[in-house]
Design a protein around this motif. Structure first.
Motif, PDB file in Angstrom:
ATOM      1  N   MET A 264      -8.750  58.330  35.007  1.00  0.00           N
ATOM      2  CA  MET A 264     -10.025  59.020  34.928  1.00  0.00           C
ATOM      3  C   MET A 264     -10.875  58.634  36.143  1.00  0.00           C
ATOM      4  O   MET A 264     -10.974  57.470  36.489  1.00  0.00           O
ATOM      5  CB  MET A 264     -10.728  58.639  33.626  1.00  0.00           C
ATOM      6  CG  MET A 264     -12.097  59.242  33.476  1.00  0.00           C
ATOM      7  SD  MET A 264     -12.922  58.655  32.008  1.00  0.00           S
ATOM      8  CE  MET A 264     -13.259  60.196  31.228  1.00  0.00           C
ATOM      9  N   THR A 265     -11.469  59.600  36.773  1.00  0.00           N
ATOM     10  CA  THR A 265     -12.296  59.373  37.948  1.00  0.00           C
ATOM     11  C   THR A 265     -13.696  58.935  37.537  1.00  0.00           C
ATOM     12  O   THR A 265     -14.265  59.462  36.583  1.00  0.00           O
ATOM     13  CB  THR A 265     -12.400  60.669  38.776  1.00  0.00           C
ATOM     14  OG1 THR A 265     -11.084  61.081  39.123  1.00  0.00           O
ATOM     15  CG2 THR A 265     -13.209  60.457  40.026  1.00  0.00           C
ATOM     16  N   ILE A 266     -14.227  57.972  38.254  1.00  0.00           N
ATOM     17  CA  ILE A 266     -15.589  57.514  37.997  1.00  0.00           C
ATOM     18  C   ILE A 266     -16.550  58.416  38.761  1.00  0.00           C
ATOM     19  O   ILE A 266     -16.408  58.603  39.963  1.00  0.00           O
ATOM     20  CB  ILE A 266     -15.761  56.043  38.421  1.00  0.00           C
ATOM     21  CG1 ILE A 266     -14.851  55.148  37.571  1.00  0.00           C
ATOM     22  CG2 ILE A 266     -17.211  55.620  38.305  1.00  0.00           C
ATOM     23  CD1 ILE A 266     -14.832  53.699  38.000  1.00  0.00           C
ATOM     24  N   LYS A 267     -17.496  58.986  38.047  1.00  0.00           N
ATOM     25  CA  LYS A 267     -18.488  59.860  38.663  1.00  0.00           C
ATOM     26  C   LYS A 267     -19.834  59.638  37.977  1.00  0.00           C
ATOM     27  O   LYS A 267     -19.918  58.915  36.980  1.00  0.00           O
ATOM     28  CB  LYS A 267     -18.055  61.317  38.566  1.00  0.00           C
ATOM     29  CG  LYS A 267     -17.807  61.792  37.164  1.00  0.00           C
ATOM     30  CD  LYS A 267     -17.239  63.187  37.151  1.00  0.00           C
ATOM     31  CE  LYS A 267     -16.939  63.575  35.706  1.00  0.00           C
ATOM     32  NZ  LYS A 267     -16.313  64.866  35.616  1.00  0.00           N
ATOM     33  N   LYS A 268     -20.859  60.227  38.523  1.00  0.00           N
ATOM     34  CA  LYS A 268     -22.205  60.095  37.975  1.00  0.00           C
ATOM     35  C   LYS A 268     -22.195  60.538  36.510  1.00  0.00           C
ATOM     36  O   LYS A 268     -21.650  61.575  36.168  1.00  0.00           O
ATOM     37  CB  LYS A 268     -23.164  60.948  38.790  1.00  0.00           C
ATOM     38  CG  LYS A 268     -24.606  60.741  38.461  1.00  0.00           C
ATOM     39  CD  LYS A 268     -25.488  61.509  39.412  1.00  0.00           C
ATOM     40  CE  LYS A 268     -26.942  61.330  39.046  1.00  0.00           C
ATOM     41  NZ  LYS A 268     -27.819  62.055  39.966  1.00  0.00           N
ATOM     42  N   GLY A 269     -22.778  59.702  35.651  1.00  0.00           N
ATOM     43  CA  GLY A 269     -22.802  59.986  34.223  1.00  0.00           C
ATOM     44  C   GLY A 269     -21.659  59.354  33.448  1.00  0.00           C
ATOM     45  O   GLY A 269     -21.682  59.327  32.221  1.00  0.00           O
ATOM     46  N   SER A 270     -20.642  58.831  34.153  1.00  0.00           N
ATOM     47  CA  SER A 270     -19.510  58.183  33.488  1.00  0.00           C
ATOM     48  C   SER A 270     -19.933  56.849  32.886  1.00  0.00           C
ATOM     49  O   SER A 270     -20.850  56.203  33.376  1.00  0.00           O
ATOM     50  CB  SER A 270     -18.386  57.895  34.489  1.00  0.00           C
ATOM     51  OG  SER A 270     -17.859  59.052  35.037  1.00  0.00           O
TER      52      SER A 270
ATOM     53  N   ARG B 261     -20.642  48.673  27.957  1.00  0.00           N
ATOM     54  CA  ARG B 261     -20.369  49.735  28.916  1.00  0.00           C
ATOM     55  C   ARG B 261     -21.648  50.044  29.679  1.00  0.00           C
ATOM     56  O   ARG B 261     -22.731  50.058  29.122  1.00  0.00           O
ATOM     57  CB  ARG B 261     -19.920  51.011  28.211  1.00  0.00           C
ATOM     58  CG  ARG B 261     -18.645  50.866  27.451  1.00  0.00           C
ATOM     59  CD  ARG B 261     -18.183  52.173  26.854  1.00  0.00           C
ATOM     60  NE  ARG B 261     -19.275  52.931  26.240  1.00  0.00           N
ATOM     61  CZ  ARG B 261     -19.197  54.214  25.945  1.00  0.00           C
ATOM     62  NH1 ARG B 261     -18.105  54.881  26.206  1.00  0.00           N
ATOM     63  NH2 ARG B 261     -20.206  54.852  25.392  1.00  0.00           N
ATOM     64  N   GLY B 262     -21.497  50.287  30.952  1.00  0.00           N
ATOM     65  CA  GLY B 262     -22.617  50.702  31.768  1.00  0.00           C
ATOM     66  C   GLY B 262     -22.470  52.171  32.131  1.00  0.00           C
ATOM     67  O   GLY B 262     -21.358  52.695  32.185  1.00  0.00           O
ATOM     68  N   GLU B 263     -23.585  52.813  32.380  1.00  0.00           N
ATOM     69  CA  GLU B 263     -23.560  54.214  32.772  1.00  0.00           C
ATOM     70  C   GLU B 263     -23.804  54.318  34.268  1.00  0.00           C
ATOM     71  O   GLU B 263     -24.702  53.680  34.807  1.00  0.00           O
ATOM     72  CB  GLU B 263     -24.637  55.001  32.035  1.00  0.00           C
ATOM     73  CG  GLU B 263     -24.636  56.467  32.387  1.00  0.00           C
ATOM     74  CD  GLU B 263     -25.719  57.251  31.682  1.00  0.00           C
ATOM     75  OE1 GLU B 263     -25.847  58.443  31.991  1.00  0.00           O
ATOM     76  OE2 GLU B 263     -26.439  56.698  30.843  1.00  0.00           O
ATOM     77  N   VAL B 264     -22.998  55.113  34.942  1.00  0.00           N
ATOM     78  CA  VAL B 264     -23.153  55.325  36.379  1.00  0.00           C
ATOM     79  C   VAL B 264     -24.347  56.251  36.606  1.00  0.00           C
ATOM     80  O   VAL B 264     -24.366  57.386  36.141  1.00  0.00           O
ATOM     81  CB  VAL B 264     -21.874  55.924  37.002  1.00  0.00           C
ATOM     82  CG1 VAL B 264     -22.084  56.208  38.479  1.00  0.00           C
ATOM     83  CG2 VAL B 264     -20.695  54.986  36.795  1.00  0.00           C
ATOM     84  N   VAL B 265     -25.347  55.728  37.320  1.00  0.00           N
ATOM     85  CA  VAL B 265     -26.558  56.476  37.608  1.00  0.00           C
ATOM     86  C   VAL B 265     -26.441  57.202  38.944  1.00  0.00           C
ATOM     87  O   VAL B 265     -26.910  58.320  39.109  1.00  0.00           O
ATOM     88  CB  VAL B 265     -27.781  55.527  37.633  1.00  0.00           C
ATOM     89  CG1 VAL B 265     -29.050  56.262  37.985  1.00  0.00           C
ATOM     90  CG2 VAL B 265     -27.924  54.808  36.308  1.00  0.00           C
ATOM     91  N   ASP B 266     -25.776  56.556  39.914  1.00  0.00           N
ATOM     92  CA  ASP B 266     -25.646  57.123  41.247  1.00  0.00           C
ATOM     93  C   ASP B 266     -24.406  56.540  41.901  1.00  0.00           C
ATOM     94  O   ASP B 266     -23.959  55.446  41.549  1.00  0.00           O
ATOM     95  CB  ASP B 266     -26.881  56.788  42.081  1.00  0.00           C
ATOM     96  CG  ASP B 266     -27.001  57.614  43.353  1.00  0.00           C
ATOM     97  OD1 ASP B 266     -26.257  58.592  43.515  1.00  0.00           O
ATOM     98  OD2 ASP B 266     -27.847  57.261  44.199  1.00  0.00           O
ATOM     99  N   ILE B 267     -23.856  57.261  42.852  1.00  0.00           N
ATOM    100  CA  ILE B 267     -22.731  56.782  43.650  1.00  0.00           C
ATOM    101  C   ILE B 267     -23.047  57.045  45.106  1.00  0.00           C
ATOM    102  O   ILE B 267     -23.453  58.154  45.465  1.00  0.00           O
ATOM    103  CB  ILE B 267     -21.411  57.473  43.263  1.00  0.00           C
ATOM    104  CG1 ILE B 267     -21.016  57.104  41.839  1.00  0.00           C
ATOM    105  CG2 ILE B 267     -20.294  57.100  44.239  1.00  0.00           C
ATOM    106  CD1 ILE B 267     -19.759  57.772  41.342  1.00  0.00           C
ATOM    107  N   GLN B 268     -22.884  56.007  45.923  1.00  0.00           N
ATOM    108  CA  GLN B 268     -23.064  56.134  47.368  1.00  0.00           C
ATOM    109  C   GLN B 268     -21.926  55.391  48.045  1.00  0.00           C
ATOM    110  O   GLN B 268     -21.830  54.173  47.940  1.00  0.00           O
ATOM    111  CB  GLN B 268     -24.408  55.566  47.801  1.00  0.00           C
ATOM    112  CG  GLN B 268     -25.582  56.386  47.309  1.00  0.00           C
ATOM    113  CD  GLN B 268     -26.897  55.904  47.867  1.00  0.00           C
ATOM    114  OE1 GLN B 268     -26.943  55.082  48.783  1.00  0.00           O
ATOM    115  NE2 GLN B 268     -27.979  56.412  47.321  1.00  0.00           N
TER     116      GLN B 268
END
Length: 70
Positions: free
Chosen positions: A1-7, A37-44
């Protein structure tokens, strides 16, 4: 599964230990980082900003230190 915003993700303790990120701050991690579990807020780039369901600031960790939550 790919990690993306909201994951939702889990932090991999072994990959965080002795990393540049761990050396830049206090190494006494709170238990919720590894137990919850943490939620991804942003990816840079290679980093993801995480928020946890506790009243704390967000944190940035490398994507390879995370695994997709189940």
């Amino acid at each position: 599964m790919t990690i993306k915003k909201g994951s939702f993700v889990k932090v991999i303790e072994e990959k965080l230990a002795n990393s540049l990120e761990s050396q830049a701050s206090d190494r006494r991690y709170p238990p919720y980082i590894f137990a919850g579990r943490g939620e991804v807020v942003d990816i840079q780039g290679d980093y993801a900003q995480l928020k946890f369901p506790v009243p704390t600031p967000t944190i940035w960790l490398r994507l390879d230190q995370l695994e997709a939550g189940k």
